[in-house]
Motif scaffolding. Structure first.
Motif, mmCIF file in Angstrom:
data_model
loop_
_atom_site.group_PDB
_atom_site.id
_atom_site.type_symbol
_atom_site.label_atom_id
_atom_site.label_comp_id
_atom_site.label_asym_id
_atom_site.label_seq_id
_atom_site.Cartn_x
_atom_site.Cartn_y
_atom_site.Cartn_z
ATOM 1 N N ARG A 60 0.854 -1.074 -0.019
ATOM 2 C CA ARG A 60 -0.065 0.064 0.131
ATOM 3 C C ARG A 60 0.977 1.314 -0.119
ATOM 4 O O ARG A 60 1.803 1.586 0.914
ATOM 5 C CB ARG A 60 -0.978 -0.117 1.157
ATOM 6 C CG ARG A 60 -1.724 -1.419 1.448
ATOM 7 C CD ARG A 60 -2.626 -1.593 2.506
ATOM 8 N NE ARG A 60 -3.624 -0.379 2.623
ATOM 9 C CZ ARG A 60 -4.417 -0.384 3.559
ATOM 10 N NH1 ARG A 60 -4.137 -1.131 4.761
ATOM 11 N NH2 ARG A 60 -5.445 0.584 3.721
ATOM 12 N N ASP A 116 -2.660 6.376 -2.368
ATOM 13 C CA ASP A 116 -3.802 6.085 -2.262
ATOM 14 C C ASP A 116 -4.402 4.852 -3.277
ATOM 15 O O ASP A 116 -5.180 4.575 -3.768
ATOM 16 C CB ASP A 116 -4.716 7.152 -2.784
ATOM 17 C CG ASP A 116 -4.429 7.419 -4.381
ATOM 18 O OD1 ASP A 116 -3.240 7.135 -4.618
ATOM 19 O OD2 ASP A 116 -5.078 8.354 -4.834
ATOM 20 N N SER A 117 -3.199 3.805 -3.415
ATOM 21 C CA SER A 117 -3.301 2.816 -4.048
ATOM 22 C C SER A 117 -2.708 1.407 -3.203
ATOM 23 O O SER A 117 -2.038 1.705 -2.599
ATOM 24 C CB SER A 117 -2.356 2.749 -5.483
ATOM 25 O OG SER A 117 -1.049 3.086 -5.200
ATOM 26 N N ALA A 118 -3.085 0.297 -3.919
ATOM 27 C CA ALA A 118 -2.678 -0.981 -3.356
ATOM 28 C C ALA A 118 -2.398 -1.983 -4.207
ATOM 29 O O ALA A 118 -3.139 -1.974 -5.362
ATOM 30 C CB ALA A 118 -3.627 -1.470 -2.173
ATOM 31 N N ALA A 157 -7.694 -2.518 1.771
ATOM 32 C CA ALA A 157 -7.429 -1.569 0.920
ATOM 33 C C ALA A 157 -8.675 -0.766 0.526
ATOM 34 O O ALA A 157 -8.979 0.139 0.086
ATOM 35 C CB ALA A 157 -6.304 -1.672 0.092
ATOM 36 N N ASP A 177 -10.829 1.154 2.561
ATOM 37 C CA ASP A 177 -10.166 2.654 2.955
ATOM 38 C C ASP A 177 -10.283 3.476 1.680
ATOM 39 O O ASP A 177 -9.629 4.474 1.845
ATOM 40 C CB ASP A 177 -8.589 2.422 3.407
ATOM 41 C CG ASP A 177 -8.504 1.697 4.773
ATOM 42 O OD1 ASP A 177 -9.517 2.210 5.515
ATOM 43 O OD2 ASP A 177 -7.564 1.548 5.197
ATOM 44 N N GLU A 191 -8.905 2.928 -1.338
ATOM 45 C CA GLU A 191 -7.640 2.960 -2.257
ATOM 46 C C GLU A 191 -7.843 2.044 -3.394
ATOM 47 O O GLU A 191 -8.593 1.403 -3.595
ATOM 48 C CB GLU A 191 -6.611 2.331 -1.650
ATOM 49 C CG GLU A 191 -6.058 2.784 -0.272
ATOM 50 C CD GLU A 191 -4.989 1.995 0.541
ATOM 51 O OE1 GLU A 191 -4.600 1.050 -0.027
ATOM 52 O OE2 GLU A 191 -4.830 2.326 1.794
ATOM 53 N N SER A 192 -7.327 2.662 -4.642
ATOM 54 C CA SER A 192 -7.406 2.090 -5.891
ATOM 55 C C SER A 192 -6.502 0.665 -5.978
ATOM 56 O O SER A 192 -5.476 0.313 -5.126
ATOM 57 C CB SER A 192 -6.713 2.832 -7.115
ATOM 58 O OG SER A 192 -5.627 3.003 -6.862
#
Length: 324
Positions: free
Chosen positions: A278, A281-283, A301, A304, A306-307
């Motif tokens: 992570r 804002d991405s995983a 993710a 939360d 996240e993309s």
């Protein structure tokens, strides 16, 4: 299962599809019964009465008693009996099972708006057509109370999702430009709380295949829940689930009832074979292994905001299979 004294099962998509048991379901419920854990069945399908459901389950290899089965048809009839005087006319949209429940509740089933029904009760029935929907529309416009047993948009089947009672309710909703006065079945918590009360359970677990009915109903009732991926809701649905539709656990099927709770719990702990990196804002999911373990990991993710990205061939295969 050591933490629970009752398991409340949904039926369609969890125990069977139409009239065929889901692989492993009879064995899992049999093992649960052998351990001494109480079971109950709570279904939104209003096309069968409790004794018929129990008989069908028993025929599939899942011994069940009518007292263990709670249906939205029975709950709707009981509710109407509380609200209406004895013998009051009720226009029934649905199967013969719903009509019988209304009659047994001391009310009078009718078929036309000309009979001045005090209420319209609408449940799933494979033969529901335009004529009875038209009569129901006229009755509601004339002031009849409109009660829906449930609003499931689809029913699971071996051939894929089929129109459910929610689709039929949508016909009247469109014609009347309003919602039903009352919806009795899940996600309303009454079926679950009634099951717990009857079993005198202090720690029930709800098992379902739909986030918008089974799981939301469990959350509303304050009960833990297990989502199984044998019915309607998909991995993509789970990743997009709002807080009121997030299960306590997720498993591929009912065999998950006998796995360690922490392995199935959401949000997930690290999963064997998979890594989730992570950043911002991405995983990114890498590695390979149990697909449901990867799904539990991705929920951390996704919830939360996240993309999500695939970093390995196995992860890319999962993303394609889940239409991510």
């Amino acid at each position: 299962m050591s933490g629970y004294d009752l398991v409340v099962f949904d039926l369609d998509g969890v125990v069977y599809l139409i009239d065929e048991p889901i692989a492993g379901a009879p064995e899992a419920i049999g093992r649960l019964r052998s351990s001494g854990t109480a079971v109950a069945y709570a279904t939104n399908n209003a096309s069968r009465r409790a004794p018929d459901v129990a008989a069908a389950l028993t025929k599939m290899g899942v011994p069940a008693e009518p007292a263990e089965v709670l249906t939205s048809a029975g709950a709707a009839a009981s509710l109407l009996a509380e609200k209406l005087p004895a013998g009051a006319p009720v226009l029934v949209v649905g199967a013969d099972a719903l009509r019988a429940e209304v009659r047994d509740a001391g009310l009078t089933p009718v078929e036309t708006a000309e009979e001045s029904p005090a209420a319209v009760v609408q449940g799933y029935g494979p033969d529901v057509g335009w004529r009875v929907l038209a009569e129901a529309s006229l009755a509601v416009r004339a002031g009849a109370l409109w009660v829906a047993t449930n609003t499931d948009r689809t029913l699971p089947s071996p051939r894929g999702p089929l129109p459910g009672n929610g689709s039929l309710v949508a016909v009247l909703r469109t014609a009347l430009d309003r919602d039903p006065d009352l919806v009795v079945g899940k996600p309303e918590p009454a079926l679950f709380t009634t099951a717990a009360s009857l079993a005198k359970a202090k720690r029930p677990l709800v098992v379902g295949d739909r986030l918008d009915t089974d799981i939301q109903g469990a959350v509303t009732a304050g009960m833990d829940s297990l989502l199984v991926l044998t019915g309607v809701s998909t991995p993509a649905d789970l990743l997009a689930a709002t807080p009121d539709r997030r299960p306590t656990f997720v498993a591929a099927d009912l065999s998950g009832l006998f796995e360690p709770a922490d392995d199935l719990r959401l949000p997930a702990k690290p999963a064997a074979g998979w890594t989730l990196t992570r950043e911002g804002d991405s995983a990114t999911l890498d590695g390979s292994g149990d697909p449901v373990a990867a799904l539990r990991l991705l929920c951390v993710a996704a919830w939360d905001g996240e993309s999500l990205h695939a970093g390995s061939d196995a992860a890319r295969d999962l993303f394609r299979a889940w239409s991510l």
